[in-house]
Design an enzyme around this catalytic site. Structure first.
Site, mmCIF file in Angstrom:
data_model
loop_
_atom_site.group_PDB
_atom_site.id
_atom_site.type_symbol
_atom_site.label_atom_id
_atom_site.label_comp_id
_atom_site.label_asym_id
_atom_site.label_seq_id
_atom_site.Cartn_x
_atom_site.Cartn_y
_atom_site.Cartn_z
ATOM 1 N N GLY A 20 37.078 -15.139 -22.489
ATOM 2 C CA GLY A 20 37.296 -16.584 -22.530
ATOM 3 C C GLY A 20 38.315 -17.159 -21.568
ATOM 4 C CB ILE A 99 18.540 -15.460 -21.350
ATOM 5 C CG1 ILE A 99 19.250 -14.670 -20.239
ATOM 6 C CG2 ILE A 99 17.516 -16.426 -20.766
ATOM 7 C CD1 ILE A 99 18.344 -13.820 -19.396
ATOM 8 C CG ASN A 114 26.054 -19.854 -16.785
ATOM 9 O OD1 ASN A 114 26.936 -19.467 -17.553
ATOM 10 N ND2 ASN A 114 25.441 -19.034 -15.951
ATOM 11 C CG HIS A 116 26.170 -16.412 -11.736
ATOM 12 N ND1 HIS A 116 25.866 -15.432 -12.656
ATOM 13 C CD2 HIS A 116 25.892 -15.882 -10.515
ATOM 14 C CE1 HIS A 116 25.412 -14.365 -12.019
ATOM 15 N NE2 HIS A 116 25.423 -14.608 -10.714
ATOM 16 C CG ASP A 152 22.576 -16.359 -13.904
ATOM 17 O OD1 ASP A 152 23.117 -17.036 -14.791
ATOM 18 O OD2 ASP A 152 22.769 -15.136 -13.781
HETATM 19 C C1 GRF Z 1 32.795 -14.943 -15.783
HETATM 20 O O1 GRF Z 1 32.862 -14.137 -14.636
HETATM 21 C C2 GRF Z 1 31.583 -15.830 -15.745
HETATM 22 O O2 GRF Z 1 31.270 -16.269 -14.464
HETATM 23 C C3 GRF Z 1 30.509 -14.931 -16.243
HETATM 24 O O3 GRF Z 1 31.113 -14.186 -17.278
HETATM 25 C C4 GRF Z 1 32.509 -14.113 -17.025
HETATM 26 C C5 GRF Z 1 33.205 -14.654 -18.231
HETATM 27 O O4 GRF Z 1 34.601 -14.559 -18.145
HETATM 28 N N1 GRF Z 1 29.350 -15.689 -16.666
HETATM 29 P P1 GRF Z 1 35.534 -15.250 -19.212
HETATM 30 O O5 GRF Z 1 35.025 -14.805 -20.580
HETATM 31 O O6 GRF Z 1 35.442 -16.730 -19.043
HETATM 32 O O7 GRF Z 1 36.904 -14.721 -18.932
#
Ligand code: GRF
Length: 209
Positions: A20, A99, A114, A116, A152
């Site tokens: 998070g 998903i 989202n 990514h 994605d």
């Molecule tokens: C991040 O790298 C995000 O882009 C990907 O999952 C990871 C989550 O990290 N979808 P966090 O839980 O927000 O630290």
């Protein structure tokens, strides 16, 4: 980065599965009034997600809807009901590792975004940073995009770039990218607050003012 006077306060729901840090960046931006929006609810499909501790510490309501070992249709129905009850303006997937099915993405069409850790459409799915390293690209980055039922694949809203450096490993690159992700996500929320995200067919364009 100060909010513009025309910025709206949006009702946010944040879906998480893990540590998070992106949720943390949104909480931080809200506390510093960089964004005007309010996180109405954090939902995790993982009961032990560290993200829940962040929500708890910030006094933000959270809910656990476990996905493991359950009928997935039931899980997504529960998720849909919990999200809809908040009447969200924007649903943010911040490290949410599922998903979403078509009925979910259709119900909240163009309201789900989202983050990514790659420059989509390159390197979708898991281990995007490793994929970039293995492909030998000079530049990678992160993407905020609308969510559809693909992995994605939704329309791209905002991207930030990051150069690969000599000796980079998946860990070092992921760490640098994470900083960019946090900034990108907060900037994207601001764009929605300022109603600067414009759809033209399936393409996302950003209004300058
Ligand atoms: C991040 O790298 C995000 O882009 C990907 O999952 C990871 C989550 O990290 N979808 P966090 O839980 O927000 O630290």
């Amino acid at each position: 980065m100060k909010p513009s006077s025309s910025a709206k306060s949006l009702r946010l729901v944040v879906l998480v599965s893990g540590r998070g840090t992106n949720l943390g960046a949104i909480i931080d931006a809200a506390q510093k009034q960089i964004i005007q929006s309010k996180i109405k609810l954090v939902i995790s499909n993982q009961p032990k997600a560290l993200a829940l501790e962040r929500a708890k510490k910030a006094g933000i309501p959270y809910q656990i809807i476990p996905s493991q070992g359950r009928d997935q249709q039931k899980f997504f129905n529960d998720l849909k009901t919990a999200v809809a009850a908040q009447k969200p303006d924007l649903i943010i997937l911040a490290g949410f590792m599922k998903i979403l099915p078509r009925d979910f993405t259709q119900k909240f069409r163009y309201k789900i975004i989202n983050i990514h850790p790659a420059l989509l459409p390159s390197f979708p799915g898991l281990h995007a940073q490793k994929q970039a390293l293995e492909a030998g690209v000079a530049v990678t980055g992160c993407t905020v995009h609308f969510v559809d039922e693909g992995c994605d694949t939704g329309s791209i809203i905002l991207q930030k770039t990051e150069r690969l450096q000599p000796g980079d490993t998946e860990e070092t690159l992921s760490q640098r990218l994470l900083q960019k992700e946090h900034a990108c996500l907060v900037e994207a929320i601001k764009l929605f607050e300022e109603e600067k995200v414009v759809l033209q067919g399936d393409q996302t364009l950003l209004r300058k003012s």
